[in-house]
Scaffold this motif. Structure first.
Motif: not given
Length: 458
Positions: A346-352, A354-360, A221-228, A362-364
């Motif tokens: 969005i992924g960086l916010w949801l995984t801040r 030590g969290r993991l996204p709740e529900g499927p 997620l960090v690499v993706a945001l910096v790359s974008a 975001f994964y989908r």
């Protein structure tokens, strides 16, 4: 359709298909090298498992890229022999350097990496993957230098109807190359990051190997945001250079028909190509002038006016590319890239923390998001090449003059259908192989410290 049309379709299909593999190889090779470096420094088995897991996927992708790239190069001699005769002295130089230097590095040292896990000292083995990864990026530079010469020819002279190389340094430091290379590399890192994110999301959604893939997707997620951000910045730089070197391409990308100051960036347009105007054009005020000139009141040239200037400069002819293709490929390139950046944010916010996204959900989205950079890359190359038309080498050679004179339409049609079918089969093989090794997961590694790195098993 005639031979020219079919040859263009054939080269377009093989080029876009080949470039599906290239950015993933470029970006993923660096990520795999980084994971192996982290394992070498920390000895944490999680990093070794990630190295070997994504290393297998890298090898599958690399092999497919090599196969499709060879076919692409053969077409220069088969379908575009007049082009090869005209530019061979110049175009062939960076391609030869790519084959003799860069491809040698990446293929040779990738082989050493594959077979050297239990035969080379860990530090030497680590050096092989870094050398292969660096070779992959150098390879991209030489190929982009060749393509950039077609966009903005430099370091040559015309002698007896052929372009002859006079300054290889000018070719390798072409300003078009210097801006295109970082743009492509950032796009490659975005592609690799989206791939890692999607694969990791598949495991996290199933609550499998969480300790392995949560850090992986967090880093992705960090690499993706910096790359974008890098893609956006270099794309802006590229747009300014394109406005200077190929104003018709920029005008077509914006469906801008007449020279205009304080030009707006078009969000949606319905054009009348025959009469050179737009029926509908929803714009962001001043957006195009800012993009092209960094000023609010900068002047951007329009299609109709550029056509008149080109007729005076190059003689009678139609110098307008297919506006609809240039316009929409430009927007799809930007749009899909922005979606990938938004997903990363969005992924960086949801995984801040030590969290993991709740529900499927975001994964989908992350799994579907694997395709976003691939589409953006493809649209970018379609825009780059189609927007240059009718030129093969801008200002020097038109595409109609580049096609092979001795090739008949039947031969081109047969090979077009044949290549398309073969590539469809290869796509199925690629996907099945990737899915097979993804489902195997990151294998457990021995807890004891081995004397040499463990072998890469299959």
């Amino acid at each position: 359709m005639d031979v020219l049309d079919l040859s263009r379709w054939q080269f377009g299909i093989t080029t876009v298909y080949h470039f599906l593999f290239v950015p993933l190889t470029i970006g993923l090779s660096i990520l795999v090298a980084a994971w192996q470096t982290a394992w070498y420094r920390t000895k944490k088995p999680e990093y070794l498992r990630l190295t070997k897991f994504f290393g297998r996927l890298l090898l599958i992708n690399f092999a497919m890229g090599v196969v499709t790239g060879i076919v692409q190069e053969f077409q220069f001699g088969m379908n575009w022999s007049d082009y090869s005769r005209f530019v061979g002295d110049v175009f062939g130089a960076p391609l030869a350097m790519e084959g003799l230097m860069a491809f040698f590095l990446e293929s040779t040292f990738l082989g050493l990496w594959i077979f050297g896990w239990d035969k080379l000292p860990p530090k030497v083995h680590l050096a092989t993957i870094w050398t292969a990864a660096i070779g992959t990026n150098i390879s991209a530079y030489f190929i982009l230098a060749a393509n950039s010469w077609m966009q903005h020819p430099v370091g040559y002279r015309i002698n007896n109807g052929r372009a002859e190389l006079t300054d290889i340094w000018a070719v390798l430091t072409n300003p078009t190359t210097l801006v295109t290379f970082p743009h492509v590399i950032f796009g490659a890192f975005l592609t690799a990051a989206a791939f890692v994110l999607g694969v990791g999301a598949w495991f996290l959604m199933r609550k499998k190997q969480v300790s392995i893939f949560r850090p992986a997707i967090r880093g992705a997620l960090v690499v993706a945001l910096v790359s974008a951000a890098g893609v956006s910045f270099t794309g802006h730089w590229q747009a300014q250079l394109m406005t200077e070197q190929q104003p018709m391409k920029m005008a077509a990308a914006e469906a801008l028909w007449d020279d205009e100051r304080s030009a707006g960036f078009s969000l949606f347009a319905v054009g009348d190509v025959e009469n050179g105007r737009n029926h509908i054009n929803i714009q962001v005020p001043y957006g195009l002038s800012i993009l092209a000139t960094n000023t609010l009141d900068g002047e951007v040239q329009g299609i109709n006016d550029i056509q008149k200037r080109y007729e005076a400069l190059y003689g009678p002819g139609d110098y307008v590319p297919v506006v609809g293709v240039a316009y929409w490929s430009f927007r799809f390139m930007i749009g899909f890239g922005m979606l990938a950046a938004g997903l990363a944010l969005i992924g960086l916010w949801l995984t801040r923390k030590g969290r993991l996204p709740e529900g499927p959900w975001f994964y989908r989205l992350a799994i579907l998001g694997i395709g976003l950079p691939f589409v953006a890359n493809a649209m970018g190359w379609i825009f780059t090449e189609m927007g240059r038309q009718p030129w093969t080498v801008f200002g020097l050679m038109q595409t109609a003059a580049a096609v092979s004179p001795g090739v008949d339409i039947t031969s081109v049609a047969i090979t077009l259908v044949g290549f398309t079918l073969v590539y469809a089969i290869l796509a199925v093989i690629e996907v099945r192989l990737l899915l097979k090794f993804i489902k195997l997961g990151a294998e457990e590694e021995p807890q004891a410290e081995p004397e040499a790195a463990p072998a890469l098993s299959y």
